[in-house]
Design a protein around this motif. Structure first.
Motif, short mmCIF file in Angstrom:
data_model
loop_
_atom_site.label_atom_id
_atom_site.label_comp_id
_atom_site.label_asym_id
_atom_site.label_seq_id
_atom_site.Cartn_x
_atom_site.Cartn_y
_atom_site.Cartn_z
N ALA A 3 42.31 35.46 33.53
CA ALA A 3 43.38 35.57 34.52
C ALA A 3 42.98 34.89 35.83
CB ALA A 3 43.71 37.03 34.78
N LEU A 4 41.69 34.96 36.21
CA LEU A 4 41.22 34.34 37.45
C LEU A 4 41.32 32.82 37.39
CD1 LEU A 4 38.10 36.58 38.18
CD2 LEU A 4 40.14 36.36 39.63
N THR A 5 41.12 32.25 36.21
CA THR A 5 41.14 30.79 36.08
C THR A 5 42.52 30.25 35.71
OG1 THR A 5 40.46 31.01 33.75
CG2 THR A 5 38.72 30.72 35.41
N GLU A 6 43.46 31.16 35.49
CA GLU A 6 44.81 30.70 35.10
C GLU A 6 45.52 30.09 36.30
OE1 GLU A 6 48.99 32.76 33.77
OE2 GLU A 6 47.16 33.45 32.76
N PRO A 7 46.01 28.84 36.15
CA PRO A 7 46.72 28.22 37.28
C PRO A 7 48.05 28.94 37.53
CG PRO A 7 46.92 26.85 35.32
CD PRO A 7 45.95 27.95 34.98
N LEU A 8 48.47 28.94 38.77
CA LEU A 8 49.73 29.60 39.14
C LEU A 8 50.77 28.53 39.45
CD1 LEU A 8 50.98 32.41 39.64
CD2 LEU A 8 50.44 32.09 42.06
N SER A 9 51.67 28.35 38.52
CA SER A 9 52.72 27.33 38.69
C SER A 9 54.05 28.06 38.87
CB SER A 9 52.76 26.41 37.48
OG SER A 9 53.82 25.48 37.60
N ILE A 10 54.42 28.23 40.09
CA ILE A 10 55.67 28.94 40.41
C ILE A 10 56.58 28.03 41.21
CG2 ILE A 10 56.72 30.92 41.56
CD1 ILE A 10 54.26 32.49 41.17
N LYS A 11 57.82 27.95 40.79
CA LYS A 11 58.85 27.29 41.59
C LYS A 11 60.19 27.94 41.30
CE LYS A 11 59.81 23.61 38.22
NZ LYS A 11 59.95 22.16 38.03
N ARG A 12 61.03 27.94 42.30
CA ARG A 12 62.34 28.56 42.14
C ARG A 12 63.16 27.74 41.14
NH1 ARG A 12 66.03 31.94 44.96
NH2 ARG A 12 67.80 32.13 43.53
N LEU B 104 39.57 48.39 34.98
CA LEU B 104 40.95 48.58 34.47
C LEU B 104 41.20 47.73 33.24
CD1 LEU B 104 43.50 50.18 35.28
CD2 LEU B 104 44.30 48.11 36.46
N PHE B 105 40.63 46.51 33.20
CA PHE B 105 40.79 45.62 32.06
C PHE B 105 39.43 45.06 31.67
CE2 PHE B 105 44.74 45.22 34.58
CZ PHE B 105 45.66 45.69 33.64
N GLN B 106 39.33 44.54 30.47
CA GLN B 106 38.05 43.97 30.02
C GLN B 106 37.71 42.72 30.82
OE1 GLN B 106 38.36 43.26 25.80
NE2 GLN B 106 38.71 45.44 25.32
N LYS B 107 36.40 42.44 30.91
CA LYS B 107 35.94 41.34 31.76
C LYS B 107 36.47 39.99 31.31
CE LYS B 107 31.68 43.41 33.52
NZ LYS B 107 30.20 43.27 33.65
N ASN B 108 36.54 39.76 30.00
CA ASN B 108 37.01 38.46 29.53
C ASN B 108 38.50 38.24 29.86
OD1 ASN B 108 37.70 40.51 27.70
ND2 ASN B 108 37.92 39.06 26.00
N ILE B 109 39.28 39.34 29.86
CA ILE B 109 40.69 39.23 30.23
C ILE B 109 40.82 38.89 31.71
CG2 ILE B 109 42.86 40.50 30.43
CD1 ILE B 109 42.06 42.11 27.98
N ALA C 230 45.42 36.11 47.04
CA ALA C 230 45.71 37.54 47.02
C ALA C 230 45.68 38.07 45.58
CB ALA C 230 47.07 37.81 47.65
N ARG C 231 46.16 37.26 44.66
CA ARG C 231 46.12 37.68 43.25
C ARG C 231 44.71 37.87 42.77
NH1 ARG C 231 46.82 33.16 38.77
NH2 ARG C 231 44.70 32.84 39.58
N ASN C 232 43.84 36.92 43.10
CA ASN C 232 42.45 36.99 42.64
C ASN C 232 41.70 38.18 43.26
OD1 ASN C 232 42.96 34.77 41.10
ND2 ASN C 232 41.91 33.31 42.45
N GLU C 233 42.06 38.53 44.51
CA GLU C 233 41.44 39.71 45.12
C GLU C 233 41.76 40.96 44.31
OE1 GLU C 233 42.63 40.08 49.16
OE2 GLU C 233 41.69 38.19 49.81
N TRP C 234 43.00 41.09 43.91
CA TRP C 234 43.39 42.25 43.12
C TRP C 234 42.79 42.21 41.72
CZ3 TRP C 234 45.31 46.88 44.05
CH2 TRP C 234 45.91 47.13 45.28
N LEU C 235 42.69 41.02 41.14
CA LEU C 235 42.08 40.92 39.81
C LEU C 235 40.63 41.36 39.85
CD1 LEU C 235 43.63 37.56 38.53
CD2 LEU C 235 44.04 39.84 37.60
N LEU C 236 39.90 40.97 40.94
CA LEU C 236 38.50 41.39 41.08
C LEU C 236 38.42 42.90 41.29
CD1 LEU C 236 37.15 38.45 43.31
CD2 LEU C 236 36.65 38.90 40.90
N ARG C 237 39.38 43.47 42.00
CA ARG C 237 39.42 44.92 42.18
C ARG C 237 39.64 45.61 40.83
NH1 ARG C 237 43.28 47.38 46.77
NH2 ARG C 237 42.17 45.71 47.90
N PHE C 238 40.54 45.02 39.99
CA PHE C 238 40.78 45.57 38.65
C PHE C 238 39.49 45.55 37.83
CE2 PHE C 238 45.44 43.95 38.79
CZ PHE C 238 45.78 45.00 39.63
#
Length: 773
Positions: free
Chosen positions: A241-250, A232-237, A219-227
């Motif tokens: 962001a698309l290749t950044e791993p998502l490491s989330i834990k409580r 909204l942001f430069q292509k390199n940014i 879902a994050r990547n869908e919104w990043l592609l929409r951006f």
């Protein structure tokens, strides 16, 4: 008659103006009658001096809802949110009529709810006042949104949104989500992390961080592609962001500096952000030092310690360690040792000596007698159970001798010292005031580490007393009071800086790395508390070591248990202080004094030294450590002026010793020069220098058994020219004895008069009461 065509536009305009006015007035009236005051229950967050969250508590409704300041909402975060949730946020008055119309048409023609029209402002209203999703509630939300826009700025509304937006479970607000999912504040979030968090509120169950990370990445990547598509942001940014791993834990909520955090939460219950004066890196460092140090003491049955670090310039508390391990329930880890009331041992002596300096009673070089003494029944002893005879005041303080301190307190008066302690903010002293006596200077009272550290910080600030600051950027008090003068404070600092003293740790490593500080140790009765308080121009550090259970430990002492930790902290904190050391105040000067007495030299003072004194305050006493005595040529008999012969006599000097010092010399069999016995043929009656009765105690009540009556000991301290004393009971001679000989009697019942006369005719009387058991 033909009407003008100009009439109709004017009429329509007036109607529009009238309707608009009615709507506006109605709105303002409803706003007045039904005001909308957001009342958000935030979690309490404790921050360090730099604003970093170090401790957080659940809100009253058990939510992690951390207040977010506008400066914590970065432009990147704001831009992403507004594009995703409400692109026209800065252009509408709280409701977007175009979006409402579009949503209404879509919902009507499709027969179901396909599109919403909630602005960020309306979402804030819904978060503040949640309710069923009905058309009526939508109208209420719209009205409330207009109210919000009327009374709050756009930035304040965005701030409210970021504080209230849900992120699954009991986590609400961007700051709580950032800390509990990523372990960092919102200012440090990347575009990928921001995008992930902004889409969670729309689907909190299916995109819950920590449990639905894969779906969240998609879902994050869908919104990043929409951006990217919208530019909204430069292509390199976007690419990064698309290749950044998502490491989330409580993660666990911040739990640092727990003792101070709990204290401040209680003191400021309705304050969402409490910014302390703590330096968190220093706090962690000292917590680690304390924990490691106490671990080494476990084998000695010593289980806890507390440390406070104060920056002297602003009186800010930069480290607050209430125990060795907050999470250790077996040794009372949650007890706040900084506020626990304990016995101070000898740590109050510097204030007593400073007060005596200010009153002109003593100077550092004045000599006092460290010998056994009886103070109305109170017979104190030194920590090492030894006596040192004549000592200087500075030696007595540096070596923490008890007898000289009690003698000084008797001169200063207990009430005066209690007044000084009350002025210094000692709360338990105020409660105990009526019950305090001479023993208070040896630990017979209650104090806290907080109070002691604040007292020594006053010495560090040259006598100025200022309250401790636990909050950052608190304004400095304009005219702080002085508990002691700058001059007395300097004399105390000079004495407490000496390193040839018994409270220096015996460990060579500690001595080799001794920091440049003034410090004082203390050990309470029963060896239950070990104290060491030290300071330089920059910092004051207070250390307590012991057991919260109150259990005494034979190895516990201020010198060898608390001081090594004090030195270790100062060595890591401020070993080579850039602040320098204390300069001699203008009113403190050096003068020549007699080495034997510390007073102004007389003609017979052949050994003179220099010593500090306070000009215009310190007493100007001529030395009297010797006295002139007339004797015969063989020094076998002494004469007074009444019986002095016309010739065959000499004028000699003899030590002018106090009775208690003579008694000590006699008891220890220490030789001293005695005055020859007075001329037996002299008929003069003397009045000055009567024997001092030290046993029994004046006004005491004694109980004796009927079947086995006990004897009472009679002891006196006569002048050094006395050869014989006479004891009387109710004016009847009981016994003749030597000047330092102990006498035992069987007293009669009732009120008993005891008298002691010496061979010069000088007499002392006292009364006791004797009863049967």
């Amino acid at each position: 008659m033909k009407l003008s065509t100009k009439y109709f536009p004017k009429t329509r305009t007036r109607k529009i103006i009238f309707v608009s006015a009615v709507i506006l007035i109605s709105f303002l009236l409803l706003d007045l009658l039904f005001p909308f005051n957001p009342n958000v229950q935030y979690s309490t967050q404790i921050t360090d001096k730099d604003g970093t969250v170090i401790h957080a508590f659940l809100s009253e409704d058990d939510k992690w809802r951390l207040y977010t300041n506008n400066n914590e909402i970065t432009p990147l975060l704001r831009k992403t949110l507004i594009y995703k949730e409400d692109q026209y946020f800065y252009y509408h008055p709280g409701i977007n009529l175009f979006a409402i119309t579009r949503a209404a048409f879509r919902n009507i023609f499709t027969g179901r709810r396909t599109s919403g029209a909630s602005t960020i402002t309306m979402q804030v209203v819904r978060l503040l006042k949640p309710g069923p999703r009905t058309y009526f509630n939508k109208i209420i939300e719209a009205f409330r949104a207009l109210q919000l826009e009327l009374h709050f700025s756009k930035d304040e509304i965005v701030q409210l949104y970021f504080n209230l937006v849900p992120y699954g479970g009991n986590i609400e607000g961007i700051k709580a989500a950032s800390l509990l999912y990523f372990g960092k504040p919102p200012q440090l979030l990347s575009l990928a992390e921001i995008t992930a968090l902004t889409i969670v509120p729309n689907r909190p169950s299916s995109l819950r961080p920590g449990t639905r990370n894969e779906a969240l990445v998609l879902a994050r990547n869908e919104w990043l592609l929409r951006f990217q598509k919208e530019g909204l942001f430069q292509k390199n940014i976007i690419k990064d962001a698309l290749t950044e791993p998502l490491s989330i834990k409580r993660q666990y909520s911040p739990r640092q500096a727990p003792h101070l955090s709990l204290r401040l939460q209680k003191d400021f219950p309705n304050q969402p952000v409490i910014q302390t004066s703590l330096k968190i890196q220093l706090q962690r460092q000292i917590e680690e030092q304390v924990k490691n140090y106490v671990n080494r003491l476990q084998g000695l049955n010593i289980h806890n310690a507390a440390v406070m670090v104060v920056n002297n310039e602003k009186m800010e508390v930069e480290a607050y360690v209430g125990s060795a391990d907050f999470n250790n329930p077996y040794d009372g880890g949650q007890v706040d040792g900084i506020r626990a009331v304990r016995s101070p041992g000898s740590t109050l002596k510097p204030l007593l000596y400073a007060t005596a300096f200010d009153k002109g009673i003593i100077t550092p070089k004045n000599v006092m007698n460290d010998v056994p003494g009886n103070f109305a029944g109170y017979e104190p002893e030194n920590f090492d159970l030894h006596f040192n005879g004549p000592v200087t005041a500075e030696f007595a303080l540096a070596n923490s001798l008890n007898i000289p301190a009690v003698r000084i307190l008797k001169q200063v008066s207990t009430s005066t010292l209690v007044g000084q302690l009350k002025k210094s903010g000692f709360q338990t002293i105020k409660k105990q005031e009526k019950d305090l006596g001479l023993s208070m200077i040896l630990g017979g009272c209650g104090v806290t580490l907080e109070e002691l550290t604040r007292l020594f910080a006053s010495f560090a600030n040259e006598g100025e007393f200022r309250p401790l600051n636990y909050l950052a950027n608190k304004p400095k008090s304009q005219k702080p009071p002085f508990i002691v003068s700058r001059e007395a404070s300097f004399l105390i600092t000079d004495i407490l800086t000496q390193i040839t003293r018994p409270d220096l740790p015996s460990n060579f490593d500690n001595t080799y790395h001794l920091p440049k500080i003034a410090w004082k140790t203390g050990t309470s009765y029963g060896k239950r508390d070990a104290w060491s308080i030290g300071y330089n121009k920059r910092y004051t550090v207070g250390v307590w070591v012991g057991n919260f259970s109150g259990e005494g430990v034979p190895e516990l002492s201020g010198a060898n248990t608390a001081t090594p930790l004090l030195f270790s902290i100062f060595n890591s904190l401020d070993y080579n202080s850039p602040k320098g050391w204390y300069a001699v105040p203008p009113n403190v000067a050096l003068r020549k004094v007699c080495a034997v007495s510390g007073d102004i030299p007389e003609d017979f003072c052949d050994h003179q030294i220099t010593g500090y004194y306070i000009m215009g305050v310190s007493a100007y006493h001529k030395c009297r450590h010797l006295r002139y005595v007339f004797t015969d040529l063989q020094a076998k008999i002494s004469y007074c002026t009444y019986c002095l012969p016309e010739n065959n006599f000499e004028k000699r000097t003899y030590p002018n010793l106090a009775p208690e010092l003579i008694a000590y010399y006699e008891q220890q069999k220490i030789p001293y020069k005695k005055i020859p016995p007075h001329n037996p043929r002299c008929e003069r009656v003397f009045h000055d220098g009567a024997p001092l009765i030290v046993s029994p105690n004046e006004g005491s009540e004694y109980y004796i058994r009927k079947d086995e009556p006990q004897q009472i000991q009679l002891v006196c301290q006569p002048a050094n020219d006395v050869q014989e004393v006479f004891w009387y009971i109710n004016d009847k001679l009981a016994k003749r004895a030597g000047p330092n000989e102990a006498v035992f009697i069987n007293p009669p019942l009732g009120r008993v008069k005891i008298s002691c006369s010496d061979d010069k005719g000088r007499n002392s009387d006292m009364w006791i009461k004797v009863s049967r058991m």
